[in-house]
Design an enzyme around this catalytic site. Structure first.
Site, PDB file in Angstrom:
ATOM      1  N   HIS A 131      -8.728   9.663   3.574  1.00  0.00           N
ATOM      2  CA  HIS A 131     -10.188   9.741   3.694  1.00  0.00           C
ATOM      3  C   HIS A 131     -10.585   9.841   5.148  1.00  0.00           C
ATOM      4  O   HIS A 131      -9.887   9.333   6.032  1.00  0.00           O
ATOM      5  CB  HIS A 131     -10.863   8.532   3.046  1.00  0.00           C
ATOM      6  CG  HIS A 131     -10.327   7.209   3.500  1.00  0.00           C
ATOM      7  ND1 HIS A 131      -9.160   6.665   2.989  1.00  0.00           N
ATOM      8  CD2 HIS A 131     -10.780   6.329   4.424  1.00  0.00           C
ATOM      9  CE1 HIS A 131      -8.930   5.497   3.569  1.00  0.00           C
ATOM     10  NE2 HIS A 131      -9.892   5.278   4.461  1.00  0.00           N
TER      11      HIS A 131
ATOM     12  N   ASP B 251     -19.997   4.483   2.213  1.00  0.00           N
ATOM     13  CA  ASP B 251     -19.104   3.324   2.297  1.00  0.00           C
ATOM     14  C   ASP B 251     -19.913   2.079   1.928  1.00  0.00           C
ATOM     15  O   ASP B 251     -21.024   1.896   2.446  1.00  0.00           O
ATOM     16  CB  ASP B 251     -18.533   3.201   3.715  1.00  0.00           C
ATOM     17  CG  ASP B 251     -17.320   2.293   3.768  1.00  0.00           C
ATOM     18  OD1 ASP B 251     -17.416   1.136   3.306  1.00  0.00           O
ATOM     19  OD2 ASP B 251     -16.276   2.726   4.281  1.00  0.00           O
TER      20      ASP B 251
HETATM   21  P1  5GP Z   1      -9.772   2.424   5.621  1.00  0.00           P
HETATM   22  O1  5GP Z   1      -9.797   1.046   6.182  1.00  0.00           O
HETATM   23  O2  5GP Z   1      -8.705   2.571   4.566  1.00  0.00           O
HETATM   24  O3  5GP Z   1      -9.741   3.505   6.659  1.00  0.00           O
HETATM   25  O4  5GP Z   1     -11.169   2.617   4.902  1.00  0.00           O
HETATM   26  C1  5GP Z   1     -11.403   2.371   3.553  1.00  0.00           C
HETATM   27  C2  5GP Z   1     -12.890   2.280   3.411  1.00  0.00           C
HETATM   28  O5  5GP Z   1     -13.189   2.323   2.012  1.00  0.00           O
HETATM   29  C3  5GP Z   1     -13.491   0.988   3.962  1.00  0.00           C
HETATM   30  O6  5GP Z   1     -14.434   1.291   4.965  1.00  0.00           O
HETATM   31  C4  5GP Z   1     -14.117   0.336   2.737  1.00  0.00           C
HETATM   32  O7  5GP Z   1     -15.351  -0.261   3.026  1.00  0.00           O
HETATM   33  C5  5GP Z   1     -14.278   1.481   1.784  1.00  0.00           C
HETATM   34  N1  5GP Z   1     -14.217   1.092   0.386  1.00  0.00           N
HETATM   35  C6  5GP Z   1     -13.275   0.297  -0.206  1.00  0.00           C
HETATM   36  N2  5GP Z   1     -13.535   0.171  -1.514  1.00  0.00           N
HETATM   37  C7  5GP Z   1     -14.659   0.889  -1.764  1.00  0.00           C
HETATM   38  C8  5GP Z   1     -15.423   1.131  -2.956  1.00  0.00           C
HETATM   39  O8  5GP Z   1     -15.130   0.661  -4.051  1.00  0.00           O
HETATM   40  N3  5GP Z   1     -16.517   1.938  -2.812  1.00  0.00           N
HETATM   41  C9  5GP Z   1     -16.886   2.479  -1.615  1.00  0.00           C
HETATM   42  N4  5GP Z   1     -17.981   3.245  -1.601  1.00  0.00           N
HETATM   43  N5  5GP Z   1     -16.183   2.267  -0.474  1.00  0.00           N
HETATM   44  C10 5GP Z   1     -15.095   1.478  -0.559  1.00  0.00           C
END
Ligand code: 5GP
Ligand code: ZN
Length: 139
Positions: free
Chosen positions: A102, A33
């Site tokens: 995810h 992340d």
């Molecule tokens: P959510 O909030 O949807 O459960 O988690 C999405 C996660 O994806 C977040 O922790 C965010 O930091 C991560 N994320 C968003 N865009 C990217 C990206 O372009 N690359 C990576 N490696 N992580 C990402």
């Protein structure tokens, strides 16, 4: 599979957006992340594009959990946290920001005061890349 051209995680799987990859197999993909809530924060996704737990297939979620266990063990060996959450968010109130199913592999440390809906803070890319190399060595 069924990539969504507008999905950032589908683009990562396709190599159109760079990532610090940890692992991939025929059904799943794991990477760091880039806004780590704690050191060693990693993500595990199915190759299948599905928005959330309601849309993902049984086969894809099963494969994702198996890979999450593998990544969790490698992160545990590498970062040696005090604990670790496997976390998965659905919908705005749960702070889901990427609509491709995810699982977070999220190391926890005593007194880290991490809230479930943590704010996204960009990490140090050099440090994340170096840590990815160490976690891969523990796979
Ligand atoms: P959510 O909030 O949807 O459960 O988690 C999405 C996660 O994806 C977040 O922790 C965010 O930091 C991560 N994320 C968003 N865009 C990217 C990206 O372009 N690359 C990576 N490696 N992580 C990402
Ligand atoms: Zn996707």
């Amino acid at each position: 599979m069924n990539p969504d051209p507008d999905c950032i995680f589908c683009k990562i799987i396709a190599g159109e957006i760079p990532c610090f990859k940890l692992y991939e197999d025929k059904a799943t993909f794991a990477f760091m992340d880039i806004n780590p809530a704690n050191e060693g924060h990693a993500l595990v996704i199915p190759r299948e594009h599905a928005a959330d737990v309601h849309a993902v297939s049984a086969e894809a979620i099963a494969a994702t959990v198996v890979t999450a266990k593998k990544i969790a063990t490698a992160v545990e060996r590498t970062v040696k946290p005090d604990g670790l959450n496997l976390l998965q968010c659905n919908g705005p109130a749960a702070a889901q920001s990427v609509l491709h199913f995810h699982m977070h592999v999220l190391p926890r440390f005593d007194n880290d005061e991490l809230k479930l809906n943590w704010g996204l803070q960009p990490g140090d890319m050099d440090a994340i890349g170096a840590l990815a190399e160490r976690i891969r060595a523990n796979l």
